[in-house]
Scaffold this motif. Structure first.
Motif, PDB file in Angstrom:
ATOM      1  N   ALA A  58      -7.476  -9.440  -4.357  1.00 13.39           N
ATOM      2  CA  ALA A  58      -6.910  -8.433  -5.229  1.00 13.39           C
ATOM      3  C   ALA A  58      -6.228  -7.342  -4.417  1.00 13.39           C
ATOM      4  CB  ALA A  58      -8.001  -7.805  -6.093  1.00 13.39           C
ATOM      5  N   ALA A  59      -5.116  -6.817  -4.929  1.00 11.96           N
ATOM      6  CA  ALA A  59      -4.440  -5.706  -4.279  1.00 11.96           C
ATOM      7  C   ALA A  59      -5.081  -4.376  -4.647  1.00 11.96           C
ATOM      8  CB  ALA A  59      -2.970  -5.692  -4.681  1.00 11.96           C
ATOM      9  N   GLY A  60      -5.853  -4.334  -5.686  1.00 11.60           N
ATOM     10  CA  GLY A  60      -6.503  -3.100  -6.117  1.00 11.60           C
ATOM     11  C   GLY A  60      -7.442  -3.378  -7.257  1.00 11.60           C
ATOM     12  N   PRO A  61      -8.044  -2.351  -7.808  1.00  9.19           N
ATOM     13  CA  PRO A  61      -9.057  -2.538  -8.822  1.00  9.19           C
ATOM     14  C   PRO A  61      -8.602  -3.328 -10.033  1.00  9.19           C
ATOM     15  CG  PRO A  61      -9.094  -0.275  -8.009  1.00  9.19           C
ATOM     16  CD  PRO A  61      -7.897  -0.936  -7.418  1.00  9.19           C
ATOM     17  N   ALA A  62      -7.309  -3.272 -10.372  1.00  9.06           N
ATOM     18  CA  ALA A  62      -6.856  -3.927 -11.588  1.00  9.06           C
ATOM     19  C   ALA A  62      -6.224  -5.285 -11.335  1.00  9.06           C
ATOM     20  CB  ALA A  62      -5.845  -3.039 -12.313  1.00  9.06           C
ATOM     21  N   ALA A  63      -6.188  -5.728 -10.087  1.00  9.39           N
ATOM     22  CA  ALA A  63      -5.461  -6.955  -9.737  1.00  9.39           C
ATOM     23  C   ALA A  63      -6.350  -8.175  -9.833  1.00  9.39           C
ATOM     24  CB  ALA A  63      -4.874  -6.832  -8.334  1.00  9.39           C
ATOM     25  N   GLY A  64      -6.758  -8.497 -11.024  1.00 11.11           N
ATOM     26  CA  GLY A  64      -7.505  -9.726 -11.234  1.00 11.11           C
ATOM     27  C   GLY A  64      -8.995  -9.581 -11.167  1.00 11.11           C
ATOM     28  N   ALA A  65      -9.508  -8.448 -10.736  1.00 15.02           N
ATOM     29  CA  ALA A  65     -10.956  -8.267 -10.658  1.00 15.02           C
ATOM     30  C   ALA A  65     -11.507  -7.987 -12.038  1.00 15.02           C
ATOM     31  CB  ALA A  65     -11.285  -7.105  -9.713  1.00 15.02           C
ATOM     32  N   SER A  66     -12.638  -8.585 -12.353  1.00 15.66           N
ATOM     33  CA  SER A  66     -13.245  -8.358 -13.653  1.00 15.66           C
ATOM     34  C   SER A  66     -13.766  -6.934 -13.758  1.00 15.66           C
ATOM     35  CB  SER A  66     -14.397  -9.343 -13.878  1.00 15.66           C
ATOM     36  OG  SER A  66     -15.379  -9.171 -12.885  1.00 15.66           O
ATOM     37  N   GLU A  67     -13.683  -6.372 -14.949  1.00 14.53           N
ATOM     38  CA  GLU A  67     -14.181  -5.028 -15.165  1.00 14.53           C
ATOM     39  C   GLU A  67     -15.694  -5.050 -15.328  1.00 14.53           C
ATOM     40  OE1 GLU A  67     -12.556  -2.152 -15.029  1.00 14.53           O
ATOM     41  OE2 GLU A  67     -10.831  -3.318 -14.384  1.00 14.53           O
ATOM     42  N   PRO A  68     -16.383  -3.978 -14.948  1.00 13.67           N
ATOM     43  CA  PRO A  68     -17.824  -3.912 -15.162  1.00 13.67           C
ATOM     44  C   PRO A  68     -18.146  -4.024 -16.644  1.00 13.67           C
ATOM     45  CG  PRO A  68     -17.088  -2.150 -13.705  1.00 13.67           C
ATOM     46  CD  PRO A  68     -15.865  -2.790 -14.274  1.00 13.67           C
ATOM     47  N   THR A  69     -19.179  -4.732 -16.965  1.00 13.24           N
ATOM     48  CA  THR A  69     -19.572  -4.901 -18.356  1.00 13.24           C
ATOM     49  C   THR A  69     -21.049  -4.621 -18.513  1.00 13.24           C
ATOM     50  OG1 THR A  69     -20.031  -7.250 -17.997  1.00 13.24           O
ATOM     51  CG2 THR A  69     -17.822  -6.679 -18.751  1.00 13.24           C
ATOM     52  N   GLY A  70     -21.472  -4.395 -19.750  1.00  6.53           N
ATOM     53  CA  GLY A  70     -22.887  -4.260 -20.058  1.00  6.53           C
ATOM     54  C   GLY A  70     -23.564  -3.204 -19.229  1.00  6.53           C
ATOM     55  N   ALA A  71     -24.642  -3.628 -18.540  1.00  9.18           N
ATOM     56  CA  ALA A  71     -25.468  -2.689 -17.780  1.00  9.18           C
ATOM     57  C   ALA A  71     -24.694  -2.036 -16.643  1.00  9.18           C
ATOM     58  CB  ALA A  71     -26.695  -3.413 -17.222  1.00  9.18           C
ATOM     59  N   GLN A  72     -23.622  -2.686 -16.156  1.00  7.42           N
ATOM     60  CA  GLN A  72     -22.861  -2.113 -15.051  1.00  7.42           C
ATOM     61  C   GLN A  72     -22.161  -0.811 -15.434  1.00  7.42           C
ATOM     62  OE1 GLN A  72     -20.169  -5.132 -13.737  1.00  7.42           O
ATOM     63  NE2 GLN A  72     -21.755  -6.458 -12.906  1.00  7.42           N
ATOM     64  N   GLN A  73     -21.921  -0.592 -16.707  1.00 11.42           N
ATOM     65  CA  GLN A  73     -21.157   0.555 -17.144  1.00 11.42           C
ATOM     66  C   GLN A  73     -22.015   1.745 -17.552  1.00 11.42           C
ATOM     67  OE1 GLN A  73     -18.934  -1.412 -20.313  1.00 11.42           O
ATOM     68  NE2 GLN A  73     -17.077  -1.308 -19.079  1.00 11.42           N
ATOM     69  N   ASP A  74     -23.309   1.545 -17.717  1.00 12.26           N
ATOM     70  CA  ASP A  74     -24.088   2.556 -18.424  1.00 12.26           C
ATOM     71  C   ASP A  74     -24.810   3.536 -17.521  1.00 12.26           C
ATOM     72  OD1 ASP A  74     -26.230   1.156 -17.423  1.00 12.26           O
ATOM     73  OD2 ASP A  74     -26.932   0.387 -19.345  1.00 12.26           O
ATOM     74  N   ALA A  75     -24.506   3.571 -16.232  1.00 18.45           N
ATOM     75  CA  ALA A  75     -25.190   4.514 -15.348  1.00 18.45           C
ATOM     76  C   ALA A  75     -24.328   4.815 -14.141  1.00 18.45           C
ATOM     77  CB  ALA A  75     -26.542   3.945 -14.902  1.00 18.45           C
ATOM     78  N   SER A  76     -24.519   5.996 -13.580  1.00 21.44           N
ATOM     79  CA  SER A  76     -23.869   6.360 -12.329  1.00 21.44           C
ATOM     80  C   SER A  76     -24.641   5.752 -11.171  1.00 21.44           C
ATOM     81  CB  SER A  76     -23.845   7.879 -12.176  1.00 21.44           C
ATOM     82  OG  SER A  76     -25.168   8.367 -11.976  1.00 21.44           O
ATOM     83  N   GLN A  77     -24.056   5.854  -9.999  1.00 19.73           N
ATOM     84  CA  GLN A  77     -24.727   5.345  -8.814  1.00 19.73           C
ATOM     85  C   GLN A  77     -26.063   6.062  -8.574  1.00 19.73           C
ATOM     86  OE1 GLN A  77     -22.943   3.234  -5.261  1.00 19.73           O
ATOM     87  NE2 GLN A  77     -22.366   5.355  -5.039  1.00 19.73           N
ATOM     88  N   GLU A  78     -26.083   7.369  -8.769  1.00 15.79           N
ATOM     89  CA  GLU A  78     -27.321   8.127  -8.590  1.00 15.79           C
ATOM     90  C   GLU A  78     -28.392   7.669  -9.572  1.00 15.79           C
ATOM     91  OE1 GLU A  78     -28.927  12.769  -8.598  1.00 15.79           O
ATOM     92  OE2 GLU A  78     -26.814  12.314  -8.993  1.00 15.79           O
ATOM     93  N   GLN A  79     -27.995   7.442 -10.822  1.00 15.99           N
ATOM     94  CA  GLN A  79     -28.953   6.982 -11.825  1.00 15.99           C
ATOM     95  C   GLN A  79     -29.475   5.586 -11.500  1.00 15.99           C
ATOM     96  OE1 GLN A  79     -26.234   7.561 -15.079  1.00 15.99           O
ATOM     97  NE2 GLN A  79     -27.341   9.375 -15.831  1.00 15.99           N
ATOM     98  N   TRP A  80     -28.578   4.709 -11.053  1.00 18.85           N
ATOM     99  CA  TRP A  80     -29.010   3.372 -10.648  1.00 18.85           C
ATOM    100  C   TRP A  80     -30.007   3.462  -9.493  1.00 18.85           C
ATOM    101  CZ3 TRP A  80     -29.015  -0.502 -13.598  1.00 18.85           C
ATOM    102  CH2 TRP A  80     -27.947  -0.833 -14.430  1.00 18.85           C
ATOM    103  N   GLY A  81     -29.745   4.371  -8.539  1.00 20.45           N
ATOM    104  CA  GLY A  81     -30.645   4.523  -7.408  1.00 20.45           C
ATOM    105  C   GLY A  81     -32.038   4.952  -7.836  1.00 20.45           C
ATOM    106  N   GLU A  82     -32.107   5.856  -8.803  1.00 19.58           N
ATOM    107  CA  GLU A  82     -33.407   6.293  -9.305  1.00 19.58           C
ATOM    108  C   GLU A  82     -34.143   5.149  -9.994  1.00 19.58           C
ATOM    109  OE1 GLU A  82     -32.463   9.561 -11.823  1.00 19.58           O
ATOM    110  OE2 GLU A  82     -32.036  10.951 -10.148  1.00 19.58           O
ATOM    111  N   ARG A  83     -33.417   4.376 -10.764  1.00 15.30           N
ATOM    112  CA  ARG A  83     -34.040   3.229 -11.438  1.00 15.30           C
ATOM    113  C   ARG A  83     -34.503   2.184 -10.430  1.00 15.30           C
ATOM    114  NH1 ARG A  83     -29.765   2.092 -16.263  1.00 15.30           N
ATOM    115  NH2 ARG A  83     -31.069   0.228 -16.531  1.00 15.30           N
ATOM    116  N   TYR A  84     -33.702   1.978  -9.399  1.00 19.00           N
ATOM    117  CA  TYR A  84     -34.084   1.060  -8.320  1.00 19.00           C
ATOM    118  C   TYR A  84     -35.405   1.487  -7.700  1.00 19.00           C
ATOM    119  CZ  TYR A  84     -33.694  -1.557  -3.891  1.00 19.00           C
ATOM    120  OH  TYR A  84     -33.928  -2.382  -2.822  1.00 19.00           O
TER     121      TYR A  84
END
Length: 426
Positions: A11-37
């Protein structure tokens, strides 16, 4: 070779064929994911450096949308890059046809991948050399199989290398030299004799008729991309042959194109008795293999080893797709060319803080004069580059084999500034 053909899936960039985050991938920030981890996963790795949500080729993005160029490939796993469409299609089609059958049955993909691996492993062997493969789910499992296989020689002693890494399960850990990994779990199985890596004289003194196997990596990746002299593996082949011991080559990190050959030991013209592989074979889908040649090929009998998931149709379909893609795109030549290009480019910087570049193909260690490797790797991540420091004075570069010269050049261009910032922090 046309590099555009190799990299047509990048891919040349985020929109060049890469799938968009779906479901659980969209519902938290990196900091929130880290806390859940931290509240969910066992604390075996410490806090994750980032929470990654998608990738394409050598590009990955984290949960906050930040972009990184992956020069580590999941520790030398994503040989063909993230979300390679050929591998994805092979996995999807196989999973939609037949996903799991247990070890009571066989599948065409399992048999075909076994044949392909044996063909590659015996390229330098005499015609009609006996060879067999056992499929596992990881490198450490492949090494466990080899460990057990060595016991069937009727001997119990294994000669292993100082600086080695072969895995974290108990048998593989027993032949891994890092005391930090080993000490909490001792006593470990087996009678292990340790010798300095690359010292043929010390190896000759350690091997006799009581040794079942000598185990070594062609290049020690976790030890800082350390290479022995070119004469060392041929000497090991002669020494083990003299005493009837197995020569066991761990190609989990170095094999399947990573170092510019199908197996790194083949550059030196030797034929081992046992070869273990994993990592790049599945391009992220878990698979490993223990390959045995000559008399070692006949040591295992029914019931002496097994695995529920090893050699399942989906994993083997992934492996076939990976090997087919590598052959179709002449990736071995590409890897050799870009590996040399990277080494030359780093040294052409003329930076006195860099003492050399070790390794073969696209497994490279940039050797620093000061122990600032961890700081440099952390700063590189902040700047959008994924690398690591297996030793304080070494930066490991093990990108997808489809990486471009332009991507490597961009990293080399920022390396002096990363070293500047690391020195300022020290």
């Amino acid at each position: 070779m046309n590099q555009d053909t190799i990299h047509s899936t990048r891919a040349a960039g985020p929109a060049a064929g890469a799938s968009e985050p779906t479901g659980a991938q969209q519902d938290a920030s990196q900091e929130q994911w880290g806390e859940r981890y931290a509240h969910t996963l066992m604390n075996t790795f410490g806090p994750p450096r980032r929470v990654l949500v998608r990738g394409q080729g050598a590009d990955v993005w984290d949960a906050d949308g930040n972009h990184y160029t992956d020069l580590l490939a999941g520790l030398a796993v994503h040989a063909l890059g993230h979300a390679n469409p050929v591998v994805t299609q092979a996995i999807t089609e196989q999973l939609g046809t037949l996903g799991h059958i247990s070890n009571l049955f066989a599948s065409p993909t399992q048999i075909a991948l076994g044949e392909k691996l044996l063909d590659l492993a015996t390229r330098l062997a005499p015609a009609h050399t006996p060879a067999r493969v056992f499929f596992a789910n990881s490198g450490t499992e492949a090494n466990e199989a080899a460990f057990k296989l060595s016991r069937l020689t009727g001997r119990g002693k294994i000669v292993a290398m100082q600086g080695s890494f072969h895995g974290r399960t108990m048998g593989a850990l027993a032949i891994t030299s890092n005391e930090h990994y080993r000490a909490p779990f001792e006593p470990l199985p087996g009678e292990i004799v340790w010798v300095p890596y690359g010292d043929a004289g010390a190896l000759a003194n350690a091997v006799d008729e009581t040794v079942a196997a000598v185990v070594m990596e062609p290049i020690q990746g976790e030890n800082g991309v350390v290479e022995p002299p070119d004469s060392y593996l041929p000497a090991a082949r002669e020494i083990t042959g003299r005493y009837g011991a197995l020569l066991w080559i761990d190609e989990v990190q170095t094999g399947l194109g990573r170092c510019g050959e199908w197996f790194a030991h083949q550059r030196l013209g030797i034929v081992p008795d046992v070869i273990t592989v994993a990592k790049g074979l599945g391009n992220g889908y878990p698979i490993g293999a223990c390959i045995a040649l000559n008399e070692a090929a006949e040591l295992f009998g029914p019931g002496q080893h097994g695995t529920t998931f090893g050699g399942n149709p989906v994993a083997c379909a992934a492996g076939l797709a990976v090997l087919g893609y590598m052959a179709d795109h002449d990736l071995l030549s590409h890897v050799r060319q870009l590996g040399e290009h990277l080494a030359r480019s780093v040294m052409a910087l003329g930076d006195p803080r860099i003492s050399g570049v070790r390794g073969q193909g696209l497994l490279r260690g940039i050797v620093l004069r000061d122990p600032v490797g961890v700081a440099v790797a952390d700063l590189a991540l902040e700047a959008g580059w994924i690398i690591n420091a297996p030793r304080p004075g070494v930066l490991r570069i093990a990108p997808p084999l489809i990486i471009t010269a332009e991507q490597l050049d961009a990293f080399v261009a920022v390396l002096p500034s990363l070293l500047d910032r690391a020195r300022a922090q020290s």
